[in-house]
Scaffold this active site. Sequence first.
Site, PDB file in Angstrom:
ATOM      1  CB  CYS A   1     -35.810  19.438  -8.813  1.00  0.00           C
ATOM      2  SG  CYS A   1     -34.675  20.232  -7.645  1.00  0.00           S
TER       3      CYS A   1
ATOM      4  CG  HIS B   1     -32.893  15.449  -9.534  1.00  0.00           C
ATOM      5  ND1 HIS B   1     -33.088  16.215 -10.663  1.00  0.00           N
ATOM      6  CD2 HIS B   1     -32.636  16.317  -8.523  1.00  0.00           C
ATOM      7  CE1 HIS B   1     -32.948  17.492 -10.357  1.00  0.00           C
ATOM      8  NE2 HIS B   1     -32.676  17.585  -9.062  1.00  0.00           N
TER       9      HIS B   1
ATOM     10  CD  GLU C   1     -33.696  13.920 -13.308  1.00  0.00           C
ATOM     11  OE1 GLU C   1     -33.353  15.114 -13.301  1.00  0.00           O
ATOM     12  OE2 GLU C   1     -34.622  13.468 -12.587  1.00  0.00           O
TER      13      GLU C   1
ATOM     14  CB  SER D   1     -14.503  10.153 -38.269  1.00  0.00           C
ATOM     15  OG  SER D   1     -15.506   9.613 -37.418  1.00  0.00           O
ATOM     16  N   GLY D   2     -14.851   6.915 -38.963  1.00  0.00           N
ATOM     17  CA  GLY D   2     -14.659   5.625 -38.318  1.00  0.00           C
ATOM     18  C   GLY D   2     -15.243   5.586 -36.927  1.00  0.00           C
ATOM     19  N   GLY D   3     -15.675   6.763 -36.421  1.00  0.00           N
ATOM     20  CA  GLY D   3     -16.339   6.824 -35.130  1.00  0.00           C
ATOM     21  C   GLY D   3     -17.761   6.291 -35.222  1.00  0.00           C
ATOM     22  CB  VAL D   4     -20.189   5.345 -32.573  1.00  0.00           C
ATOM     23  CG1 VAL D   4     -21.612   4.803 -32.523  1.00  0.00           C
ATOM     24  CG2 VAL D   4     -19.248   4.410 -31.827  1.00  0.00           C
ATOM     25  CG  ASP D   5     -22.024   9.884 -33.042  1.00  0.00           C
ATOM     26  OD1 ASP D   5     -22.559   8.902 -32.503  1.00  0.00           O
ATOM     27  OD2 ASP D   5     -21.625  10.866 -32.402  1.00  0.00           O
TER      28      ASP D   5
END
Length: 530
Positions: free
Chosen positions: A84, A179, A181, A233-237
Amino acid sequence: MHQRILILDYGSQVTQLIARRVREAGVYSEIHPGDVDDAFIREQAAQGLKGVILSGSHASAYEEGSMRVPAAVFELGLPVLGICYGMQAMALQLGGKVSFSDHREFGYAEIVAQGGTKLLSGLADFQNDAGQDVLKVWMSHGDKVTELPPGFSLMASTPSCPIAAMADESRGYYAVQFHPEVTHTVQGKALFSRFVREICGCEGDWNMPDYISEAVARIREQVGNDEVILGLSGGVDSSVAAALIHRAIGDQLTCVFVDHGLLRLNEGLQVMQTFSENMGVKIIHVDATEQFMGKLAGVADPEAKRKIIGREFVEVFQTEAGKLQGAKWLAQGTIYPDVIESAGAKTGKAAAIKSHHNVGGLPETLNLQLLEPLRELFKDEVRELGVALGLPPQMVYRHPFPGPGLGVRILGEVKHEYAELLRRADAIFIEELRNTKDPASDLSWYDLTSQAFAVFLPVKSVGVMGDGRTYEYVVALRAVQTFDFMTADWAPLPHPLLAKVSSRIINEVRGINRVVYDVSSKPPATIEWE
Protein backbone atom coordinates in the site's frame (compact mmCIF):
# COMPACT_ATOMS: atom_id res chain seq x y z
CA MET A 1 21.52 -15.73 15.14
CA HIS A 2 18.19 -16.10 13.36
CA GLN A 3 17.65 -15.04 9.78
CA ARG A 4 15.32 -12.07 9.95
CA ILE A 5 12.96 -9.85 8.02
CA LEU A 6 12.85 -6.13 8.84
CA ILE A 7 9.41 -4.47 8.74
CA LEU A 8 9.45 -0.69 8.46
CA ASP A 9 6.27 0.81 9.95
CA TYR A 10 4.74 3.91 8.37
CA GLY A 11 1.76 4.10 10.69
CA SER A 12 -0.62 1.36 9.57
CA GLN A 13 -2.93 -0.03 12.24
CA VAL A 14 -2.28 -3.56 10.95
CA THR A 15 1.53 -3.55 10.75
CA GLN A 16 1.68 -6.11 13.56
CA LEU A 17 -0.21 -8.53 11.33
CA ILE A 18 2.66 -8.38 8.83
CA ALA A 19 5.11 -9.54 11.50
CA ARG A 20 2.75 -12.32 12.56
CA ARG A 21 2.35 -13.56 8.99
CA VAL A 22 6.13 -13.64 8.53
CA ARG A 23 6.61 -15.57 11.77
CA GLU A 24 3.87 -18.00 10.78
CA ALA A 25 6.15 -18.83 7.85
CA GLY A 26 8.86 -19.79 10.35
CA VAL A 27 10.92 -16.62 9.92
CA TYR A 28 11.82 -14.12 12.65
CA SER A 29 10.67 -10.54 12.03
CA GLU A 30 10.98 -7.20 13.79
CA ILE A 31 9.05 -3.94 13.40
CA HIS A 32 10.86 -0.59 13.49
CA PRO A 33 9.78 2.98 12.62
CA GLY A 34 9.87 3.74 8.90
CA ASP A 35 12.21 6.70 9.31
CA VAL A 36 15.17 4.89 10.89
CA ASP A 37 18.51 6.07 9.51
CA ASP A 38 20.74 4.34 6.99
CA ALA A 39 23.21 3.31 9.69
CA PHE A 40 20.47 1.29 11.41
CA ILE A 41 19.60 -0.48 8.16
CA ARG A 42 23.23 -1.40 7.54
CA GLU A 43 23.57 -2.63 11.13
CA GLN A 44 20.55 -4.88 10.61
CA ALA A 45 22.04 -6.18 7.36
CA ALA A 46 25.11 -7.32 9.28
CA GLN A 47 22.91 -9.35 11.66
CA GLY A 48 21.28 -11.84 9.32
CA LEU A 49 18.82 -9.54 7.54
CA LYS A 50 17.32 -11.31 4.52
CA GLY A 51 14.68 -8.86 3.32
CA VAL A 52 12.64 -5.72 4.05
CA ILE A 53 8.88 -5.13 4.09
CA LEU A 54 7.42 -1.61 3.89
CA SER A 55 4.05 -1.23 5.66
CA GLY A 56 0.96 0.71 4.78
CA SER A 57 -0.03 4.05 6.33
CA HIS A 58 -2.96 6.33 6.97
CA ALA A 59 -0.92 9.15 5.36
CA SER A 60 -0.51 10.13 1.71
CA ALA A 61 2.80 9.20 0.07
CA TYR A 62 2.98 12.23 -2.21
CA GLU A 63 2.20 14.91 0.37
CA GLU A 64 5.05 17.20 1.32
CA GLY A 65 6.87 15.90 4.39
CA SER A 66 5.59 12.34 4.08
CA MET A 67 7.92 9.62 5.35
CA ARG A 68 10.40 8.15 2.91
CA VAL A 69 12.14 4.79 2.79
CA PRO A 70 15.76 4.95 4.03
CA ALA A 71 18.04 5.02 0.99
CA ALA A 72 20.09 2.12 2.36
CA VAL A 73 17.10 -0.21 1.86
CA PHE A 74 17.59 0.10 -1.90
CA GLU A 75 21.40 -0.05 -1.73
CA LEU A 76 21.95 -3.39 0.01
CA GLY A 77 20.77 -5.72 -2.74
CA LEU A 78 18.10 -7.26 -0.49
CA PRO A 79 14.56 -8.20 -1.59
CA VAL A 80 11.96 -5.57 -0.70
CA LEU A 81 8.16 -5.89 -0.49
CA GLY A 82 6.08 -2.70 -0.41
CA ILE A 83 2.48 -2.80 0.83
CA CYS A 84 0.00 0.00 0.00
CA TYR A 85 1.84 3.15 1.20
CA GLY A 86 5.04 1.10 0.97
CA MET A 87 4.33 0.48 -2.72
CA GLN A 88 3.69 4.17 -3.34
CA ALA A 89 6.82 5.28 -1.47
CA MET A 90 8.87 2.71 -3.40
CA ALA A 91 7.45 3.94 -6.71
CA LEU A 92 8.17 7.60 -5.95
CA GLN A 93 11.72 7.01 -4.75
CA LEU A 94 12.64 4.76 -7.67
CA GLY A 95 11.34 7.07 -10.41
CA GLY A 96 7.65 6.26 -10.76
CA LYS A 97 4.62 8.49 -10.25
CA VAL A 98 1.81 8.50 -7.66
CA SER A 99 -1.43 10.47 -7.67
CA PHE A 100 -4.66 10.74 -5.71
CA SER A 101 -7.21 8.24 -6.98
CA ASP A 102 -10.59 9.46 -8.22
CA HIS A 103 -12.05 6.16 -7.06
CA ARG A 104 -10.85 5.27 -3.56
CA GLU A 105 -10.89 1.56 -2.80
CA PHE A 106 -11.89 0.30 0.64
CA GLY A 107 -12.91 -3.30 1.12
CA TYR A 108 -12.95 -6.43 -1.01
CA ALA A 109 -11.54 -6.30 -4.52
CA GLU A 110 -10.60 -8.80 -7.20
CA ILE A 111 -7.21 -8.29 -8.84
CA VAL A 112 -6.14 -9.90 -12.10
CA ALA A 113 -2.57 -11.22 -12.14
CA GLN A 114 -0.45 -10.21 -15.14
CA GLY A 115 2.35 -12.53 -16.21
CA GLY A 116 4.21 -15.09 -14.14
CA THR A 117 6.12 -13.34 -11.36
CA LYS A 118 7.74 -15.27 -8.52
CA LEU A 119 5.48 -13.59 -5.96
CA LEU A 120 2.04 -14.21 -7.46
CA SER A 121 2.51 -17.09 -9.89
CA GLY A 122 -0.03 -19.80 -9.08
CA LEU A 123 -1.61 -17.88 -6.18
CA ALA A 124 -5.13 -17.67 -7.55
CA ASP A 125 -8.55 -17.91 -5.95
CA PHE A 126 -10.15 -18.59 -9.33
CA GLN A 127 -9.72 -17.94 -13.04
CA ASN A 128 -11.85 -15.50 -15.01
CA ASP A 129 -13.47 -16.15 -18.39
CA ALA A 130 -10.24 -15.12 -20.12
CA GLY A 131 -8.31 -17.77 -18.20
CA GLN A 132 -6.46 -15.20 -16.06
CA ASP A 133 -5.65 -15.79 -12.40
CA VAL A 134 -7.78 -13.70 -10.03
CA LEU A 135 -7.09 -13.06 -6.33
CA LYS A 136 -9.62 -11.89 -3.75
CA VAL A 137 -7.90 -9.15 -1.74
CA TRP A 138 -8.54 -6.35 0.73
CA MET A 139 -7.94 -2.79 -0.46
CA SER A 140 -7.67 0.37 1.64
CA HIS A 141 -6.13 3.27 -0.26
CA GLY A 142 -6.73 6.74 -1.65
CA ASP A 143 -3.47 7.17 -3.61
CA LYS A 144 -2.31 4.96 -6.45
CA VAL A 145 0.75 4.42 -8.61
CA THR A 146 0.11 5.90 -12.07
CA GLU A 147 3.51 5.29 -13.71
CA LEU A 148 5.86 2.37 -13.11
CA PRO A 149 9.44 3.14 -12.05
CA PRO A 150 12.16 2.21 -14.57
CA GLY A 151 12.82 -1.53 -14.59
CA PHE A 152 9.43 -2.45 -13.10
CA SER A 153 6.70 -4.47 -14.79
CA LEU A 154 3.00 -4.78 -14.07
CA MET A 155 2.11 -7.66 -11.73
CA ALA A 156 -1.67 -7.19 -11.22
CA SER A 157 -4.50 -4.74 -11.86
CA THR A 158 -8.12 -3.88 -11.10
CA PRO A 159 -10.49 -1.73 -13.19
CA SER A 160 -10.05 1.24 -10.85
CA CYS A 161 -6.38 0.61 -10.04
CA PRO A 162 -4.51 -0.33 -13.23
CA ILE A 163 -1.25 -0.79 -11.30
CA ALA A 164 -2.38 -2.90 -8.33
CA ALA A 165 0.97 -4.68 -8.04
CA MET A 166 4.40 -4.23 -9.63
CA ALA A 167 7.78 -5.93 -9.63
CA ASP A 168 11.41 -5.52 -10.63
CA GLU A 169 12.44 -9.14 -10.32
CA SER A 170 16.05 -8.48 -11.32
CA ARG A 171 16.48 -6.54 -8.07
CA GLY A 172 13.98 -8.51 -5.98
CA TYR A 173 11.60 -5.56 -5.57
CA TYR A 174 7.89 -6.32 -5.26
CA ALA A 175 4.97 -4.10 -4.32
CA VAL A 176 1.23 -4.61 -3.87
CA GLN A 177 -1.50 -2.02 -3.42
CA PHE A 178 -3.67 -4.43 -1.43
CA HIS A 179 -3.16 -5.71 2.14
CA PRO A 180 -1.99 -9.35 2.17
CA GLU A 181 -1.55 -9.25 5.95
CA VAL A 182 -5.29 -9.16 6.75
CA THR A 183 -7.34 -12.34 6.79
CA HIS A 184 -9.69 -10.97 4.11
CA THR A 185 -6.92 -11.49 1.51
CA VAL A 186 -7.34 -15.22 0.97
CA GLN A 187 -3.84 -15.91 -0.39
CA GLY A 188 -2.13 -13.54 2.06
CA LYS A 189 -0.30 -16.17 4.11
CA ALA A 190 0.89 -17.93 0.98
CA LEU A 191 2.15 -14.62 -0.45
CA PHE A 192 4.22 -13.83 2.65
CA SER A 193 5.56 -17.37 2.81
CA ARG A 194 6.65 -17.17 -0.82
CA PHE A 195 8.33 -13.79 -0.30
CA VAL A 196 10.32 -14.73 2.81
CA ARG A 197 11.08 -18.37 1.99
CA GLU A 198 11.54 -18.40 -1.80
CA ILE A 199 12.45 -14.82 -2.73
CA CYS A 200 14.41 -13.85 0.40
CA GLY A 201 15.82 -17.36 0.80
CA CYS A 202 14.96 -17.77 4.49
CA GLU A 203 15.19 -21.34 5.73
CA GLY A 204 12.51 -21.04 8.43
CA ASP A 205 14.69 -21.27 11.54
CA TRP A 206 12.16 -19.61 13.89
CA ASN A 207 10.42 -22.25 16.05
CA MET A 208 9.34 -22.62 19.66
CA PRO A 209 11.72 -25.40 20.86
CA ASP A 210 14.73 -23.40 19.68
CA TYR A 211 13.27 -20.23 21.17
CA ILE A 212 12.93 -21.86 24.60
CA SER A 213 16.55 -23.04 24.57
CA GLU A 214 17.80 -19.62 23.49
CA ALA A 215 15.58 -17.73 25.96
CA VAL A 216 16.69 -19.92 28.88
CA ALA A 217 20.34 -19.33 27.97
CA ARG A 218 19.76 -15.55 27.67
CA ILE A 219 18.02 -15.34 31.04
CA ARG A 220 20.81 -17.27 32.76
CA GLU A 221 23.46 -15.07 31.17
CA GLN A 222 21.57 -11.86 31.96
CA VAL A 223 20.66 -12.67 35.57
CA GLY A 224 23.60 -14.77 36.69
CA ASN A 225 23.15 -15.67 40.36
CA ASP A 226 20.86 -12.72 41.14
CA GLU A 227 17.36 -13.00 42.62
CA VAL A 228 14.35 -12.11 40.45
CA ILE A 229 10.89 -10.97 41.55
CA LEU A 230 7.77 -11.13 39.38
CA GLY A 231 4.20 -9.92 39.90
CA LEU A 232 2.06 -12.94 39.04
CA SER A 233 -1.52 -12.03 38.11
CA GLY A 234 -2.72 -15.38 36.82
CA GLY A 235 -3.06 -13.91 33.33
CA VAL A 236 -1.43 -15.51 30.31
CA ASP A 237 1.57 -13.19 29.95
CA SER A 238 2.77 -13.16 33.56
CA SER A 239 2.10 -16.90 33.91
CA VAL A 240 4.17 -17.81 30.86
CA ALA A 241 6.93 -15.40 31.90
CA ALA A 242 7.04 -17.05 35.34
CA ALA A 243 7.21 -20.55 33.83
CA LEU A 244 10.03 -19.58 31.44
CA ILE A 245 12.11 -17.78 34.06
CA HIS A 246 11.62 -20.62 36.54
CA ARG A 247 12.87 -23.11 33.96
CA ALA A 248 15.97 -20.94 33.53
CA ILE A 249 16.89 -20.07 37.13
CA GLY A 250 14.65 -22.13 39.42
CA ASP A 251 14.52 -20.88 43.02
CA GLN A 252 16.20 -17.59 42.13
CA LEU A 253 12.69 -16.52 41.07
CA THR A 254 10.10 -15.38 43.61
CA CYS A 255 6.59 -14.53 42.43
CA VAL A 256 4.25 -12.18 44.28
CA PHE A 257 0.59 -13.04 43.72
CA VAL A 258 -1.68 -10.22 44.90
CA ASP A 259 -5.33 -11.23 45.39
CA HIS A 260 -7.34 -8.00 45.32
CA GLY A 261 -10.64 -9.79 45.86
CA LEU A 262 -11.71 -9.19 42.26
CA LEU A 263 -10.51 -12.41 40.64
CA ARG A 264 -12.63 -15.05 38.92
CA LEU A 265 -14.08 -17.99 40.87
CA ASN A 266 -11.29 -20.12 42.42
CA GLU A 267 -8.66 -18.28 40.36
CA GLY A 268 -6.32 -17.75 43.30
CA LEU A 269 -6.46 -21.44 44.18
CA GLN A 270 -5.75 -22.42 40.57
CA VAL A 271 -2.71 -20.15 40.37
CA MET A 272 -1.26 -21.53 43.60
CA GLN A 273 -1.87 -25.14 42.55
CA THR A 274 -0.33 -24.67 39.11
CA PHE A 275 2.78 -22.77 40.13
CA SER A 276 3.48 -23.57 43.77
CA GLU A 277 2.29 -27.17 44.10
CA ASN A 278 2.81 -28.56 40.59
CA MET A 279 5.82 -26.56 39.34
CA GLY A 280 7.57 -25.76 42.60
CA VAL A 281 7.72 -22.00 42.01
CA LYS A 282 8.28 -19.86 45.11
CA ILE A 283 5.17 -17.69 45.54
CA ILE A 284 4.24 -15.08 48.11
CA HIS A 285 0.43 -15.08 48.21
CA VAL A 286 -0.95 -11.78 49.50
CA ASP A 287 -4.67 -11.59 50.29
CA ALA A 288 -5.25 -7.83 50.05
CA THR A 289 -9.02 -8.04 49.58
CA GLU A 290 -9.92 -5.81 52.52
CA GLN A 291 -7.34 -3.18 51.55
CA PHE A 292 -8.68 -2.93 48.00
CA MET A 293 -12.35 -3.04 48.99
CA GLY A 294 -11.79 -0.36 51.59
CA LYS A 295 -10.24 1.99 49.05
CA LEU A 296 -13.00 1.28 46.50
CA ALA A 297 -15.86 1.96 48.92
CA GLY A 298 -18.15 4.67 47.60
CA VAL A 299 -16.27 5.02 44.27
CA ALA A 300 -18.46 4.65 41.18
CA ASP A 301 -16.43 6.27 38.39
CA PRO A 302 -14.75 3.61 36.17
CA GLU A 303 -11.50 5.51 35.65
CA ALA A 304 -11.24 6.30 39.35
CA LYS A 305 -11.71 2.60 40.15
CA ARG A 306 -8.96 1.64 37.69
CA LYS A 307 -6.54 4.14 39.19
CA ILE A 308 -7.25 3.00 42.75
CA ILE A 309 -6.77 -0.66 41.88
CA GLY A 310 -3.54 0.10 40.00
CA ARG A 311 -2.18 2.28 42.80
CA GLU A 312 -2.99 -0.23 45.52
CA PHE A 313 -1.41 -3.07 43.53
CA VAL A 314 1.83 -1.11 43.21
CA GLU A 315 1.78 -0.32 46.93
CA VAL A 316 1.25 -3.97 47.93
CA PHE A 317 3.86 -5.18 45.45
CA GLN A 318 6.41 -2.62 46.64
CA THR A 319 5.87 -3.68 50.24
CA GLU A 320 6.49 -7.33 49.41
CA ALA A 321 9.41 -6.56 47.10
CA GLY A 322 11.01 -4.55 49.89
CA LYS A 323 11.06 -7.66 52.06
CA LEU A 324 13.16 -9.51 49.48
CA GLN A 325 16.47 -7.82 50.11
CA GLY A 326 18.40 -9.94 47.60
CA ALA A 327 16.17 -9.23 44.58
CA LYS A 328 17.96 -7.30 41.83
CA TRP A 329 15.63 -7.92 38.89
CA LEU A 330 11.96 -7.14 38.26
CA ALA A 331 10.44 -9.52 35.70
CA GLN A 332 7.40 -8.51 33.65
CA GLY A 333 5.24 -10.22 31.05
CA THR A 334 5.75 -7.50 28.44
CA ILE A 335 5.04 -8.88 24.96
CA TYR A 336 5.96 -7.56 21.52
CA PRO A 337 2.74 -5.60 20.82
CA ASP A 338 3.34 -3.70 24.10
CA VAL A 339 6.83 -2.78 22.95
CA ILE A 340 5.60 -1.66 19.52
CA GLU A 341 2.75 0.42 20.99
CA SER A 342 5.06 2.02 23.54
CA ALA A 343 7.56 2.96 20.83
CA GLY A 344 4.76 4.30 18.66
CA ALA A 345 3.47 6.45 21.51
CA LYS A 346 6.92 8.01 21.85
CA THR A 347 7.39 8.67 18.12
CA GLY A 348 3.76 9.49 17.33
CA LYS A 349 3.89 7.51 14.06
CA ALA A 350 0.76 5.43 14.50
CA ALA A 351 -2.72 6.83 14.04
CA ALA A 352 -4.23 5.26 17.15
CA ILE A 353 -2.10 3.93 19.99
CA LYS A 354 -2.85 2.82 23.52
CA SER A 355 -0.43 2.81 26.41
CA HIS A 356 0.26 -0.44 28.26
CA HIS A 357 0.74 -1.00 31.96
CA ASN A 358 3.65 -3.42 31.53
CA VAL A 359 6.00 -1.11 29.67
CA GLY A 360 7.62 1.08 32.28
CA GLY A 361 4.88 0.01 34.66
CA LEU A 362 6.17 -0.24 38.21
CA PRO A 363 7.96 2.82 39.63
CA GLU A 364 11.71 3.18 39.44
CA THR A 365 11.85 3.52 43.23
CA LEU A 366 12.18 -0.27 43.38
CA ASN A 367 15.73 0.18 42.03
CA LEU A 368 15.50 -3.11 40.16
CA GLN A 369 16.72 -3.98 36.69
CA LEU A 370 14.02 -5.00 34.22
CA LEU A 371 13.76 -8.55 32.85
CA GLU A 372 11.27 -9.02 29.98
CA PRO A 373 11.75 -12.49 28.48
CA LEU A 374 8.62 -12.34 26.28
CA ARG A 375 9.23 -8.96 24.67
CA GLU A 376 9.94 -10.55 21.24
CA LEU A 377 6.72 -12.60 21.13
CA PHE A 378 3.18 -12.00 19.92
CA LYS A 379 0.23 -13.26 21.98
CA ASP A 380 -0.30 -16.41 19.92
CA GLU A 381 3.40 -17.21 20.30
CA VAL A 382 3.18 -16.63 24.06
CA ARG A 383 0.34 -19.16 24.24
CA GLU A 384 2.35 -21.67 22.17
CA LEU A 385 5.30 -21.15 24.52
CA GLY A 386 3.09 -21.67 27.58
CA VAL A 387 1.87 -25.05 26.33
CA ALA A 388 5.45 -26.06 25.48
CA LEU A 389 6.48 -25.16 29.04
CA GLY A 390 3.78 -27.42 30.49
CA LEU A 391 1.16 -24.88 31.59
CA PRO A 392 -2.46 -26.13 31.50
CA PRO A 393 -4.11 -25.30 28.14
CA GLN A 394 -7.15 -23.90 29.98
CA MET A 395 -4.87 -21.31 31.60
CA VAL A 396 -2.92 -20.54 28.45
CA TYR A 397 -5.93 -20.21 26.13
CA ARG A 398 -8.30 -18.45 28.51
CA HIS A 399 -10.04 -15.30 27.38
CA PRO A 400 -8.58 -11.87 28.19
CA PHE A 401 -9.29 -10.57 31.69
CA PRO A 402 -8.86 -6.89 32.61
CA GLY A 403 -6.12 -5.89 35.05
CA PRO A 404 -8.64 -4.38 37.50
CA GLY A 405 -10.52 -7.70 37.37
CA LEU A 406 -14.19 -7.73 38.30
CA GLY A 407 -13.77 -4.13 39.46
CA VAL A 408 -14.68 -2.94 35.97
CA ARG A 409 -17.33 -5.59 35.40
CA ILE A 410 -19.33 -4.37 38.38
CA LEU A 411 -21.00 -1.17 37.22
CA GLY A 412 -20.67 1.61 39.76
CA GLU A 413 -19.50 0.98 43.32
CA VAL A 414 -17.70 -2.29 44.06
CA LYS A 415 -18.97 -4.29 47.04
CA HIS A 416 -18.15 -7.73 48.47
CA GLU A 417 -21.71 -8.89 47.79
CA TYR A 418 -21.63 -7.75 44.16
CA ALA A 419 -18.26 -9.41 43.51
CA GLU A 420 -19.42 -12.73 44.92
CA LEU A 421 -22.65 -12.74 42.89
CA LEU A 422 -20.77 -11.84 39.71
CA ARG A 423 -18.05 -14.44 40.29
CA ARG A 424 -20.59 -17.24 40.49
CA ALA A 425 -22.69 -16.03 37.55
CA ASP A 426 -19.59 -15.62 35.38
CA ALA A 427 -18.35 -19.12 36.25
CA ILE A 428 -21.67 -20.65 35.16
CA PHE A 429 -21.56 -18.75 31.85
CA ILE A 430 -17.99 -19.86 31.09
CA GLU A 431 -18.70 -23.46 32.14
CA GLU A 432 -21.65 -23.73 29.77
CA LEU A 433 -19.70 -22.14 26.91
CA ARG A 434 -16.97 -24.75 27.39
CA ASN A 435 -19.49 -27.60 27.59
CA THR A 436 -21.57 -26.66 24.54
CA LYS A 437 -20.25 -27.55 21.09
CA ASP A 438 -21.20 -26.05 17.76
CA PRO A 439 -22.13 -29.04 15.54
CA ALA A 440 -20.85 -27.36 12.38
CA SER A 441 -17.29 -26.82 13.64
CA ASP A 442 -17.13 -29.33 16.52
CA LEU A 443 -15.62 -26.55 18.64
CA SER A 444 -16.95 -25.35 21.97
CA TRP A 445 -18.62 -21.97 22.07
CA TYR A 446 -15.84 -20.87 24.42
CA ASP A 447 -13.34 -21.51 21.62
CA LEU A 448 -15.61 -19.85 19.07
CA THR A 449 -15.79 -16.62 21.06
CA SER A 450 -12.86 -14.28 21.56
CA GLN A 451 -14.04 -12.98 24.92
CA ALA A 452 -17.03 -13.81 27.10
CA PHE A 453 -18.01 -12.70 30.58
CA ALA A 454 -20.83 -11.58 32.86
CA VAL A 455 -21.43 -7.99 33.99
CA PHE A 456 -23.11 -7.04 37.27
CA LEU A 457 -25.76 -4.32 36.99
CA PRO A 458 -26.42 -2.55 40.31
CA VAL A 459 -30.16 -2.31 39.67
CA LYS A 460 -32.96 -4.53 40.88
CA SER A 461 -35.88 -5.93 38.93
CA VAL A 462 -39.14 -7.54 39.96
CA GLY A 463 -39.47 -11.29 39.48
CA VAL A 464 -41.53 -14.27 40.59
CA MET A 465 -40.08 -17.43 42.12
CA GLY A 466 -42.45 -20.07 43.41
CA ASP A 467 -45.47 -18.25 44.79
CA GLY A 468 -43.52 -15.19 45.88
CA ARG A 469 -42.39 -11.90 44.43
CA THR A 470 -38.66 -11.23 44.19
CA TYR A 471 -36.77 -7.96 43.86
CA GLU A 472 -33.20 -8.84 42.97
CA TYR A 473 -30.20 -7.91 40.83
CA VAL A 474 -29.59 -8.20 37.08
CA VAL A 475 -26.56 -9.58 35.23
CA ALA A 476 -25.71 -9.07 31.57
CA LEU A 477 -23.89 -11.66 29.49
CA ARG A 478 -21.35 -10.44 26.94
CA ALA A 479 -19.69 -12.59 24.24
CA VAL A 480 -17.85 -11.23 21.21
CA GLN A 481 -15.98 -12.51 18.17
CA THR A 482 -13.03 -10.55 16.79
CA PHE A 483 -9.73 -10.93 14.96
CA ASP A 484 -7.87 -8.06 16.59
CA PHE A 485 -10.08 -6.63 19.41
CA MET A 486 -10.08 -3.26 17.61
CA THR A 487 -13.52 -4.10 16.22
CA ALA A 488 -15.80 -6.88 17.44
CA ASP A 489 -19.18 -8.43 16.68
CA TRP A 490 -21.48 -9.84 19.34
CA ALA A 491 -21.44 -13.63 19.22
CA PRO A 492 -24.63 -15.32 17.92
CA LEU A 493 -24.86 -17.83 20.77
CA PRO A 494 -27.57 -20.49 20.31
CA HIS A 495 -30.82 -19.70 22.10
CA PRO A 496 -30.86 -23.04 23.97
CA LEU A 497 -27.40 -22.24 25.36
CA LEU A 498 -28.50 -18.79 26.51
CA ALA A 499 -31.65 -20.27 28.04
CA LYS A 500 -29.64 -22.82 30.01
CA VAL A 501 -27.16 -20.22 31.26
CA SER A 502 -29.99 -17.92 32.33
CA SER A 503 -31.85 -20.72 34.11
CA ARG A 504 -28.76 -21.88 35.97
CA ILE A 505 -27.76 -18.39 37.11
CA ILE A 506 -31.24 -17.51 38.35
CA ASN A 507 -31.65 -20.83 40.15
CA GLU A 508 -28.13 -21.24 41.51
CA VAL A 509 -27.07 -17.68 42.34
CA ARG A 510 -29.36 -16.39 45.07
CA GLY A 511 -29.75 -12.64 44.61
CA ILE A 512 -30.08 -12.56 40.81
CA ASN A 513 -33.48 -12.89 39.14
CA ARG A 514 -32.87 -11.56 35.63
CA VAL A 515 -30.28 -12.27 32.91
CA VAL A 516 -29.91 -10.21 29.71
CA TYR A 517 -27.67 -10.68 26.65
CA ASP A 518 -25.65 -7.79 25.20
CA VAL A 519 -26.07 -7.55 21.41
CA SER A 520 -23.87 -4.47 20.88
CA SER A 521 -20.92 -4.53 18.49
CA LYS A 522 -17.67 -2.54 18.74
CA PRO A 523 -17.97 0.18 17.61
CA PRO A 524 -20.11 1.88 18.80
CA ALA A 525 -19.92 -0.03 22.10
CA THR A 526 -16.66 -1.17 23.68
CA ILE A 527 -16.11 -4.82 24.61
CA GLU A 528 -15.94 -4.14 28.35
CA TRP A 529 -18.78 -2.15 29.87
CA GLU A 530 -16.43 0.08 31.87
